[in-house]
Design an enzyme around this catalytic site. Structure first.
Site, short mmCIF file in Angstrom:
data_model
loop_
_atom_site.label_atom_id
_atom_site.label_comp_id
_atom_site.label_asym_id
_atom_site.label_seq_id
_atom_site.Cartn_x
_atom_site.Cartn_y
_atom_site.Cartn_z
N SER A 188 -45.24 89.05 114.93
CA SER A 188 -45.48 89.49 113.78
C SER A 188 -46.61 88.78 113.30
CB SER A 188 -44.33 88.47 113.24
OG SER A 188 -44.55 87.09 113.32
N ASP B 116 -38.45 94.41 106.69
CA ASP B 116 -37.48 93.39 106.37
C ASP B 116 -37.14 93.30 104.94
OD1 ASP B 116 -37.67 93.03 108.89
OD2 ASP B 116 -37.58 90.78 108.87
N ARG C 27 -48.91 79.36 100.28
CA ARG C 27 -47.73 79.48 99.78
C ARG C 27 -47.47 78.70 98.18
NH1 ARG C 27 -47.58 83.18 103.01
NH2 ARG C 27 -46.38 83.10 104.73
N ASP D 48 -41.63 78.56 106.18
CA ASP D 48 -41.79 78.93 105.03
C ASP D 48 -40.85 79.02 104.13
OD1 ASP D 48 -44.46 79.75 105.15
OD2 ASP D 48 -44.27 81.75 105.89
#
Length: 417
Positions: free
Chosen positions: A181, A15, A96, A125
């Site tokens: 994923s 990606d 994050r 996210d």
């Protein structure tokens, strides 16, 4: 002429490699950034850099943020017993703020006007990263390809991505893609999407990366101890092995959890955007550390402070992290309460891990006088008069007696079933 400089969060996967090439073809100069927060892929830094440069990046910047991640975010999560919807220990959410801050620092270092990421338009996210970007440097503009119609209309599925990769000579792994994923860091690994979108489908045995199947673990338990100072982990003792460095001790906890199958959960959670999502997480070390910390607090923390912390501080801090509000005044306010509450949380907890579970064997501390064996003993009346309890009960019963009498008057006696 370049449209501007973009700092792209780049992992080397399909990606973000597509996004990198697409940005270059759109006329941007791209600086690729990778935060090493303990994910296995970061160990292959040379290959990731080579691939980024091959696809047209101006440079690849890889920053080791593991220590900052553990000491500033993970340890604080342990101090406040952070948890979301009673199950999720925030393993992804915790990384994050560290990644976003690192990306902004690199963007500023190389005079970028834009930051970009590969987050989808349905996930948490995108919110976490972009709220952080806006707090850290409001002048930076965000390019979120998966929210741009010219991007998502072109790439409607994996086959479109693979076709673009072939047309633009983007190397693609020959290994078959797992039908889910995965996102990994030092603290945990998350698994979602693909076959896991059916909430009633049992995760395959080979899904879990950071924990052994509890059925396959050793038939003998692992005993160890965890030492805290003011709520912070300072030492792990396993047999004749000791770990005191923040990263080393967390890796040792991870190994204990891994070897004993501790820390797996399979849940349905409510994303910030309102969508319910099934996720599987294995979080071995943090699961163990959190239980030990909660147990030690039972020994040394004032009950009313603990009640307020549990009702307000733990819940607020956890939601702030989950919702992307780390760089906010409310998080700073709440975090000061966390730190204040931990002044006496010093001591050690002896533990045992076995077959998917972790147990407390004992705890001790010299930091608080709240627990007294003499006070607690049924064999001692030193400093305590049993007759005092009569008045205590009577005072607490005053309103209850009035409540009972009122219920009788209303024809609804409490004795009535």
């Amino acid at each position: 002429m370049s449209k501007g400089r973009v700092c792209l969060a780049y992992s080397g996967g399909l990606d973000t490699s597509i996004i990198l090439k697409w940005l270059v073809l759109q006329g941007y100069t791209v600086v690729c950034f990778l935060a090493d927060v303990g994910q296995a892929d970061a160990a292959d830094a040379a290959a990731i850099e080579k691939k980024a440069l091959l696809l047209g990046a101006e440079r690849m910047v890889i920053v080791d943020l593991q220590r900052i991640f553990v000491e500033q975010l993970v340890f604080r999560a342990v101090q406040c017993n952070a948890i979301y919807e009673d199950r999720y220990l925030l393993g992804t959410s915790l990384s994050r703020p560290v990644i976003a801050r690192g990306q902004v620092q690199v963007a500023e270092q190389f005079n970028c006007q834009f930051v970009s990421h590969g987050c989808t338009g349905k996930g948490n996210d995108q919110v976490r990263f972009e709220l952080a970007f806006k707090a850290l440097n409001p002048s930076l503009q965000v390019i979120a390809p998966w929210r741009l119609s010219e991007f998502y209309d072109r790439f409607r599925g994996r086959q479109d991505l693979l076709k673009f990769a072939a047309e633009n000579h983007i190397p693609v792994s020959s290994s078959p893609k797992a039908p889910w994923s995965m996102d990994e860091n030092l603290v945990h690994c998350s698994y979602e999407a693909g076959i896991l979108e059916d909430p009633d489908r049992t995760p395959p045995k080979d899904l879990w990366k950071m924990t052994l199947d509890p059925l396959d673990t050793a038939d003998s338990p692992t005993e160890f101890s965890i030492h805290f100072e003011k709520g912070l982990l300072v030492k792990i003792v396993l047999g004749d092995q000791e770990a005191t460095d923040s990263i080393d001790l967390f890796k040792l906890l991870n190994k204990i959890g891994h070897d004993n199958g501790v820390g797996r959960i399979d849940i349905v959670e409510t994303r910030l955007v309102g969508i319910k999502s099934r996720g599987c997480y294995d979080t071995p070390g943090l699961t163990i550390a959190r239980l030990a910390h909660i147990d030690l607090e039972g020994l040394v923390m004032d009950s009313h402070v603990r009640e307020l912390r549990d009702q307000f501080v733990t819940r607020a801090w956890s939601r702030q992290l989950y919702n992307g509000m780390y760089f906010s005044p409310e998080r700073e306010f709440v975090e000061n309460s966390v730190i204040f509450s931990q002044r006496n949380v010093t001591g050690q907890v002896r533990m045992m891990a076995y077959k998917g579970n972790v147990y407390v064997l004992g705890r001790s501390s010299d930091a608080s006088n709240l627990y007294s064996e003499q006070d607690a003993s049924m064999d001692s009346l030193e400093g305590f008069s049993p007759s005092d309890s009569t008045g205590f009960i009577e005072i607490n019963a005053l309103r209850l007696k009035k409540f009972g009498l009122q219920k009788q008057k209303d024809g609804q006696p409490l004795t009535q079933i």
